[in-house]
Design a protein around this motif. Structure first.
Motif, PDB file in Angstrom:
ATOM      1  N   ASN A   1      -2.046  49.771  55.756  1.00 37.13           N
ATOM      2  CA  ASN A   1      -2.321  50.192  57.125  1.00 37.13           C
ATOM      3  C   ASN A   1      -2.146  51.709  57.284  1.00 37.13           C
ATOM      4  OD1 ASN A   1       0.429  50.466  57.026  1.00 37.13           O
ATOM      5  ND2 ASN A   1       0.875  49.014  58.656  1.00 37.13           N
ATOM      6  N   LEU A   2      -2.231  52.436  56.171  1.00 35.48           N
ATOM      7  CA  LEU A   2      -2.072  53.893  56.198  1.00 35.48           C
ATOM      8  C   LEU A   2      -3.395  54.629  56.385  1.00 35.48           C
ATOM      9  CD1 LEU A   2       0.375  54.314  53.184  1.00 35.48           C
ATOM     10  CD2 LEU A   2       0.933  54.375  55.618  1.00 35.48           C
ATOM     11  N   ALA A   3      -4.495  53.937  56.153  1.00 34.10           N
ATOM     12  CA  ALA A   3      -5.802  54.589  56.139  1.00 34.10           C
ATOM     13  C   ALA A   3      -6.800  53.741  56.931  1.00 34.10           C
ATOM     14  CB  ALA A   3      -6.254  54.761  54.695  1.00 34.10           C
ATOM     15  N   PRO A   4      -7.962  54.289  57.217  1.00 32.82           N
ATOM     16  CA  PRO A   4      -8.950  53.550  58.009  1.00 32.82           C
ATOM     17  C   PRO A   4      -9.362  52.219  57.382  1.00 32.82           C
ATOM     18  CG  PRO A   4      -9.583  55.849  57.818  1.00 32.82           C
ATOM     19  CD  PRO A   4      -8.425  55.636  56.893  1.00 32.82           C
ATOM     20  N   GLU A   5      -9.728  51.300  58.228  1.00 31.33           N
ATOM     21  CA  GLU A   5     -10.228  49.990  57.808  1.00 31.33           C
ATOM     22  C   GLU A   5     -11.569  50.218  57.111  1.00 31.33           C
ATOM     23  OE1 GLU A   5     -12.057  46.089  57.942  1.00 31.33           O
ATOM     24  OE2 GLU A   5     -12.810  47.850  58.962  1.00 31.33           O
ATOM     25  N   LEU A   6     -11.771  49.603  55.962  1.00 30.47           N
ATOM     26  CA  LEU A   6     -12.926  49.919  55.116  1.00 30.47           C
ATOM     27  C   LEU A   6     -14.268  49.560  55.737  1.00 30.47           C
ATOM     28  CD1 LEU A   6     -11.473  49.057  51.606  1.00 30.47           C
ATOM     29  CD2 LEU A   6     -11.952  51.316  52.577  1.00 30.47           C
ATOM     30  N   SER A   7     -14.369  48.450  56.446  1.00 32.57           N
ATOM     31  CA  SER A   7     -15.669  48.114  57.026  1.00 32.57           C
ATOM     32  C   SER A   7     -16.021  49.071  58.161  1.00 32.57           C
ATOM     33  CB  SER A   7     -15.714  46.656  57.490  1.00 32.57           C
ATOM     34  OG  SER A   7     -14.786  46.419  58.514  1.00 32.57           O
ATOM     35  N   GLN A   8     -15.025  49.613  58.860  1.00 29.67           N
ATOM     36  CA  GLN A   8     -15.303  50.618  59.897  1.00 29.67           C
ATOM     37  C   GLN A   8     -15.807  51.903  59.257  1.00 29.67           C
ATOM     38  OE1 GLN A   8     -11.800  51.073  62.269  1.00 29.67           O
ATOM     39  NE2 GLN A   8     -12.039  49.076  63.257  1.00 29.67           N
ATOM     40  N   SER A   9     -15.164  52.310  58.162  1.00 27.08           N
ATOM     41  CA  SER A   9     -15.627  53.511  57.458  1.00 27.08           C
ATOM     42  C   SER A   9     -17.039  53.304  56.927  1.00 27.08           C
ATOM     43  CB  SER A   9     -14.686  53.851  56.302  1.00 27.08           C
ATOM     44  OG  SER A   9     -13.420  54.213  56.794  1.00 27.08           O
ATOM     45  N   ALA A  10     -17.280  52.154  56.328  1.00 22.19           N
ATOM     46  CA  ALA A  10     -18.601  51.867  55.769  1.00 22.19           C
ATOM     47  C   ALA A  10     -19.671  51.841  56.851  1.00 22.19           C
ATOM     48  CB  ALA A  10     -18.578  50.541  55.013  1.00 22.19           C
ATOM     49  N   SER A  11     -19.327  51.372  58.040  1.00 26.89           N
ATOM     50  CA  SER A  11     -20.330  51.260  59.099  1.00 26.89           C
ATOM     51  C   SER A  11     -20.722  52.617  59.675  1.00 26.89           C
ATOM     52  CB  SER A  11     -19.836  50.339  60.214  1.00 26.89           C
ATOM     53  OG  SER A  11     -18.771  50.934  60.916  1.00 26.89           O
ATOM     54  N   ARG A  12     -19.850  53.613  59.565  1.00 23.76           N
ATOM     55  CA  ARG A  12     -20.162  54.910  60.168  1.00 23.76           C
ATOM     56  C   ARG A  12     -20.571  55.979  59.157  1.00 23.76           C
ATOM     57  NH1 ARG A  12     -15.986  58.384  59.614  1.00 23.76           N
ATOM     58  NH2 ARG A  12     -13.948  57.513  59.176  1.00 23.76           N
ATOM     59  N   LEU A  13     -20.426  55.695  57.865  1.00 24.77           N
ATOM     60  CA  LEU A  13     -20.733  56.697  56.844  1.00 24.77           C
ATOM     61  C   LEU A  13     -21.931  56.280  56.001  1.00 24.77           C
ATOM     62  CD1 LEU A  13     -17.087  57.427  55.616  1.00 24.77           C
ATOM     63  CD2 LEU A  13     -18.445  58.794  57.207  1.00 24.77           C
ATOM     64  N   THR A  14     -22.674  57.270  55.535  1.00 28.45           N
ATOM     65  CA  THR A  14     -23.782  57.013  54.618  1.00 28.45           C
ATOM     66  C   THR A  14     -23.225  56.819  53.209  1.00 28.45           C
ATOM     67  OG1 THR A  14     -24.083  59.328  54.033  1.00 28.45           O
ATOM     68  CG2 THR A  14     -25.273  58.527  55.994  1.00 28.45           C
ATOM     69  N   ALA A  15     -24.082  56.390  52.305  1.00 28.75           N
ATOM     70  CA  ALA A  15     -23.676  56.263  50.902  1.00 28.75           C
ATOM     71  C   ALA A  15     -23.194  57.609  50.369  1.00 28.75           C
ATOM     72  CB  ALA A  15     -24.822  55.732  50.050  1.00 28.75           C
ATOM     73  N   GLY A  16     -23.896  58.679  50.697  1.00 28.25           N
ATOM     74  CA  GLY A  16     -23.509  60.005  50.238  1.00 28.25           C
ATOM     75  C   GLY A  16     -22.166  60.448  50.789  1.00 28.25           C
ATOM     76  N   GLN A  17     -21.899  60.107  52.038  1.00 21.79           N
ATOM     77  CA  GLN A  17     -20.614  60.460  52.639  1.00 21.79           C
ATOM     78  C   GLN A  17     -19.481  59.620  52.044  1.00 21.79           C
ATOM     79  OE1 GLN A  17     -21.964  59.882  56.657  1.00 21.79           O
ATOM     80  NE2 GLN A  17     -22.024  62.084  57.046  1.00 21.79           N
ATOM     81  N   LEU A  18     -19.743  58.345  51.780  1.00 20.18           N
ATOM     82  CA  LEU A  18     -18.728  57.511  51.122  1.00 20.18           C
ATOM     83  C   LEU A  18     -18.400  58.071  49.745  1.00 20.18           C
ATOM     84  CD1 LEU A  18     -20.087  53.970  52.080  1.00 20.18           C
ATOM     85  CD2 LEU A  18     -17.928  54.993  52.870  1.00 20.18           C
ATOM     86  N   ARG A  19     -19.441  58.452  49.000  1.00 19.13           N
ATOM     87  CA  ARG A  19     -19.261  59.032  47.668  1.00 19.13           C
ATOM     88  C   ARG A  19     -18.412  60.303  47.765  1.00 19.13           C
ATOM     89  NH1 ARG A  19     -24.317  59.252  46.778  1.00 19.13           N
ATOM     90  NH2 ARG A  19     -24.432  57.189  45.825  1.00 19.13           N
ATOM     91  N   ALA A  20     -18.718  61.149  48.719  1.00 18.49           N
ATOM     92  CA  ALA A  20     -17.973  62.397  48.881  1.00 18.49           C
ATOM     93  C   ALA A  20     -16.517  62.142  49.274  1.00 18.49           C
ATOM     94  CB  ALA A  20     -18.655  63.284  49.924  1.00 18.49           C
ATOM     95  N   HIS A  21     -16.271  61.119  50.096  1.00 17.28           N
ATOM     96  CA  HIS A  21     -14.892  60.790  50.471  1.00 17.28           C
ATOM     97  C   HIS A  21     -14.072  60.357  49.255  1.00 17.28           C
ATOM     98  CE1 HIS A  21     -15.949  60.985  54.728  1.00 17.28           C
ATOM     99  NE2 HIS A  21     -14.652  60.905  54.981  1.00 17.28           N
ATOM    100  N   LEU A  22     -14.706  59.691  48.311  1.00 18.94           N
ATOM    101  CA  LEU A  22     -13.999  59.261  47.103  1.00 18.94           C
ATOM    102  C   LEU A  22     -13.770  60.410  46.130  1.00 18.94           C
ATOM    103  CD1 LEU A  22     -15.916  55.914  46.580  1.00 18.94           C
ATOM    104  CD2 LEU A  22     -13.496  56.142  47.160  1.00 18.94           C
TER     105      LEU A  22
END
Length: 150
Positions: free
Chosen positions: A78-99
């Motif tokens: 519970n320290l970081a955002p919920e993954l499905s919320q992050s996935a719903s608002r970010l593009t594949a490129g943004q997800l890649r950059a976050h990692l």
């Protein structure tokens, strides 16, 4: 190009606001959109492998800080955002950059770069200087996270 050089270029480019080539001429970090649009590998991500990495407690370790729609996992972070919320608002490129470069988005984040060991502290000797994941793992995780979009 080595991972350390890649992270240095990424850090400098984000400070200067450049869209700088990374890893290869065809892969670029876009500092305006905060994304790495081009995949890091030639092989498409495998969502089933990505799921194993996200839920794994030996490799990706995502579930230690994040939570998501995984009812079979009783102990989720519970320290970081919920993954499905992050996935719903970010593009594949943004997800890649976050990692790859989470500090670009939040300089005080506790999330490490998964393609570099830079910034990690108290690392066991056998893991010093090694990245947490490889580029294909990043692509697999991105593929999995995209399956969480509504």
């Amino acid at each position: 190009m080595t991972v350390k050089r890649y992270c240095l270029i990424l850090a400098v480019s984000s400070l200067l606001g450049w869209a700088t080539p990374l890893l290869a001429d065809s892969v670029q970090f876009d500092s305006v959109s905060g994304s790495i649009e081009q995949p890091l590998t030639d092989q498409a991500g495998d969502a089933s492998k990505g799921r194993l990495l996200v839920l794994g407690r030996q490799s990706g370790l995502c579930i230690l800080c994040h939570n998501g729609p995984f009812p079979e996992e009783h102990f989720q972070g519970n320290l970081a955002p919920e993954l499905s919320q992050s996935a719903s608002r970010l593009t594949a490129g943004q997800l890649r950059a976050h990692l790859v470069a989470p500090q670009w988005f939040n300089p005080t984040t506790i999330m490490p770069s998964y393609l570099s060991s830079d910034g990690l502290i108290r690392v066991s000797p056998q893991y010093q200087g090694k990245a947490i994941l490889v580029a294909q793992d990043i692509e697999d995780i991105v593929a999995f996270l995209l399956t969480l979009k509504p």
